[in-house]
Design a protein around this motif. Structure first.
Motif, mmCIF file in Angstrom:
data_model
loop_
_atom_site.group_PDB
_atom_site.id
_atom_site.type_symbol
_atom_site.label_atom_id
_atom_site.label_comp_id
_atom_site.label_asym_id
_atom_site.label_seq_id
_atom_site.Cartn_x
_atom_site.Cartn_y
_atom_site.Cartn_z
ATOM 1 N N SER A 255 -11.549 12.349 6.737
ATOM 2 C CA SER A 255 -11.046 11.458 5.768
ATOM 3 C C SER A 255 -11.926 11.768 4.525
ATOM 4 O O SER A 255 -12.135 11.041 3.475
ATOM 5 N N GLY A 256 -12.682 13.040 4.435
ATOM 6 C CA GLY A 256 -13.573 13.425 3.360
ATOM 7 C C GLY A 256 -14.817 12.785 3.024
ATOM 8 O O GLY A 256 -15.129 12.648 2.010
ATOM 9 N N LEU A 257 -15.417 12.052 4.168
ATOM 10 C CA LEU A 257 -16.596 11.250 3.975
ATOM 11 C C LEU A 257 -17.760 11.764 4.950
ATOM 12 O O LEU A 257 -17.309 12.558 6.279
ATOM 13 N N ASP A 258 -18.657 11.598 4.643
ATOM 14 C CA ASP A 258 -19.924 12.129 5.494
ATOM 15 C C ASP A 258 -20.437 10.695 6.245
ATOM 16 O O ASP A 258 -20.842 9.696 5.517
ATOM 17 N N PHE A 259 -20.571 11.009 7.439
ATOM 18 C CA PHE A 259 -20.956 9.837 8.283
ATOM 19 C C PHE A 259 -22.353 9.134 8.059
ATOM 20 O O PHE A 259 -22.594 7.830 7.804
ATOM 21 N N GLU A 260 -23.401 10.113 7.684
ATOM 22 C CA GLU A 260 -24.560 9.831 7.342
ATOM 23 C C GLU A 260 -24.762 8.909 6.282
ATOM 24 O O GLU A 260 -25.540 7.747 6.204
ATOM 25 N N ALA A 261 -23.934 9.381 4.980
ATOM 26 C CA ALA A 261 -24.026 8.840 3.920
ATOM 27 C C ALA A 261 -23.436 7.206 3.983
ATOM 28 O O ALA A 261 -23.842 6.562 3.445
ATOM 29 N N GLU A 262 -21.937 7.142 4.772
ATOM 30 C CA GLU A 262 -21.701 5.844 4.837
ATOM 31 C C GLU A 262 -22.300 5.049 5.690
ATOM 32 O O GLU A 262 -22.449 3.871 5.520
ATOM 33 N N LYS A 263 -23.190 5.470 6.536
ATOM 34 C CA LYS A 263 -23.943 4.698 7.255
ATOM 35 C C LYS A 263 -25.282 4.175 6.516
ATOM 36 O O LYS A 263 -25.520 2.969 6.423
ATOM 37 N N LYS A 264 -25.618 4.930 5.634
ATOM 38 C CA LYS A 264 -26.825 4.773 4.643
ATOM 39 C C LYS A 264 -26.009 3.369 3.844
ATOM 40 O O LYS A 264 -26.708 2.478 3.556
ATOM 41 N N ALA A 265 -25.023 3.697 3.284
ATOM 42 C CA ALA A 265 -24.412 2.729 2.237
ATOM 43 C C ALA A 265 -24.246 1.221 2.959
ATOM 44 O O ALA A 265 -24.336 0.424 2.321
ATOM 45 N N ALA A 266 -23.754 1.216 4.238
ATOM 46 C CA ALA A 266 -23.609 0.125 5.156
ATOM 47 C C ALA A 266 -24.970 -0.706 5.141
ATOM 48 O O ALA A 266 -24.880 -1.908 5.726
#
Length: 546
Positions: A255-266
């Protein structure tokens, strides 16, 4: 000198002097029997339950306690009937994810662990259902936290992270490393159901989950249970699952997303849900039926205040027969978890029955279906045999150490209550110190049977063996605990062996006996700390204790 005397020689004399009610050989013998292959892993509603209940009843009878279960024709039975919904997936489920223009088949137990639904559905069919990432899946108004931000997830699958938003950093709105109930997988499922989601994909990571994938796979592969509910879909979605981290990383990347970056955002309250460019399909039949399992209950009636009750508890069940491990072993014997807790319960009953009659009643509660979500104790809490308002406290035993005596002891979680103060005081009389839960992030407080009464206000604790071992100190104790979680917890390898050192369990049992005897022969009513989430619930029943 005996083996026990030799080992306790390194402890203060007080510890040895008090170790009079329990025999390590008797404790070990109960575990050897209950965790033998003949008991088939002690799953509810199997031949293993019949054997387990029969053994516990026979030992209660031999101990000299009286039946304390359901009333029939004016007399107490040895058991409390616990009606449960039992659900099993029939055969291998058909599962796939469509992502980035390709369809990826999923294999049960490998990339994904699907629970049999607890909604009562006889068939689950999902066709190209959209997937949304909602961070930790938390709605906590008192913390001004909302991971959903108004997104309508009805009919969608939500991907959520395990544990709390501040697990990674150790600081924030959820108590730092110590897990709140928002971090538990049970909460994630419940919140999804409240919002009408089609299902949940919990991303497994070993550190925040506090156990490896083998535990997740095994815990979800042997069928699921729940108490019988009037509206099960208010609590469960049809599709409750865990997925491997690697699968989550791929879905995000597609989906064009970085898992670790999204986890950090969460981990921020400013997080907003993200729709993934992926869909999931599933199809499988379900064998769902209502069965009746049993709690086993013994009781010593109080001589002066029989209507006031101290409860000792432990769960008798384990996972039964399931998928074979690398050695081909299919029986999940559950020796540490929790045949050793039941062995302590049986010998505790013997100690109270043979001693002076207590002023208050003492109940010995062996509960079913702990491994299926604390269901036996949940049923007892919802349908108590003895009023919760006049229950002094609950002392639970679950998975004690087999590594020998320790200079310290602990409890599951970091709750503050008078019962803990009493326990610490009794521990000092043994010459032992209290060590706070070393891993509050594991959410142990919510994972043992004491929690189901705690949430109803009853002061409740679950004792944990210490890690400061007489032989080897804290390094040895930590290594032993970590090895158990890694190599044996919820695996067929959790088996009894004559090499076990049950002398540490003797000390832990003696400590619990001393605390229970103190409560049973006093007018004390322990309570939660003033800032505890359970204090207000307990205070509502204060009039019953006057």
């Amino acid at each position: 000198m005996t083996k026990l005397a030799l080992l306790l020689a390194a402890l203060p004399a007080a510890a040895f002097a008090q170790a009079t009610h329990f025999d390590p050989a008797r404790l070990s013998h109960h575990v050897e029997i209950l965790s033998s292959d003949a008991f088939e892993g002690r799953a509810p509603a199997t031949a293993g339950e019949t054997k387990s209940v029969g053994y516990i009843v026979s030992q209660f009878q031999a101990a000299g306690v009286q039946p304390g279960g359901d009333l029939k024709d004016g007399k107490r039975l040895w058991t409390q009937a616990v009606p449960l919904l039992r659900s099993n997936i029939v055969g291998a489920p058909t599962l796939s994810i469509a992502s980035n223009g390709t369809v990826l088949p999923l294999t049960q137990g490998e990339q994904i662990a699907v629970r049999a639904p607890l909604t009562g559905d006889k068939h689950v069919t999902l066709k190209d259902v959209p997937i949304v990432f909602v961070g930790y899946g938390v709605t906590a108004p008192e913390r001004k936290w909302d991971d959903f931000k108004g997104m309508d997830v009805r009919g969608k699958l939500i991907v959520v992270l395990i544990n709390d938003p501040d697990f990674e950093t150790g600081q924030g709105d959820f108590g730092g490393k110590a897990m709140t109930y928002y971090g538990r997988w049970t909460y994630k499922y419940e919140e999804a159901a409240r919002r009408g989601a089609a299902g949940v994909l919990i991303v497994h990571e070993t550190a925040p989950a506090s156990y490896g994938w083998a535990t997740v796979k095994n815990s979800n592969a042997n069928g699921t249970f729940d108490i019988v509910r009037a509206d099960p879909k208010a609590t469960h979605t049809p599709f409750e699952t865990w997925i491997q981290r690697d699968l989550a990383v791929k879905l995000f990347a597609d989906s064009g997303l970085d898992f670790e970056a999204e986890k950090k955002a969460a981990q921020s309250r400013d997080f907003k849900p993200v729709a993934l460019k992926a869909t999931l399909s599933a199809d499988y039949a379900v064998d769902a039926s209502t069965i009746v399992s049993h709690n086993v209950v013994g009781r010593v009636a109080g001589a002066k205040y029989p209507n006031e009750t101290v409860i000792y508890s432990a769960h008798w069940d384990h996972l039964g027969v399931g998928a074979p491990d690398a050695k081909g072993d299919k029986i999940y014997n559950g020796a540490v978890d929790n045949a050793d807790g039941i062995s302590v319960l049986l010998e505790m009953a013997r100690a109270f029955a043979k001693g002076p009659k207590p002023q208050r009643s003492v109940v010995f509660l062996a509960v079913t279906a702990e491994e299926r979500g604390l269901l036996g104790s949940e049923y007892y809490g919802a349908s108590p045999l003895y009023p919760l308002g006049t229950t002094v406290g609950m002392l639970n035993t679950d998975a004690l150490s087999t590594a020998g005596p320790a200079r310290d002891f602990s409890i599951s979680g970091s709750a503050k209550l008078g019962l803990l103060d009493d326990l610490i005081e009794e521990g000092k009389k043994q010459g032992r110190s209290f060590t706070p839960d070393a891993r509050p992030e594991a959410g142990s407080f919510y994972r043992s049977d004491h929690f189901t009464l705690a949430k109803r206000g009853v002061p409740a604790i679950s004792i944990e063996s210490g890690e400061d071992l007489v032989n080897g100190g804290r390094a040895a104790g930590k290594a032993d605990a970590e090895a158990y979680v890694r190599d044996k917890y919820h695996q067929p390898a959790d088996e009894w062996t004559p090499a076990w050192n049950a002398t540490g369990q003797v000390l832990d049992a003696e400590l619990l006996f001393n605390l229970g005897e103190r409560l049973a022969n006093s007018r004390e009513w322990p309570n939660w700390s003033a800032d505890s989430e359970f204090r207000a619930i307990r205070d509502k029943t204060a009039a019953a204790r006057k």
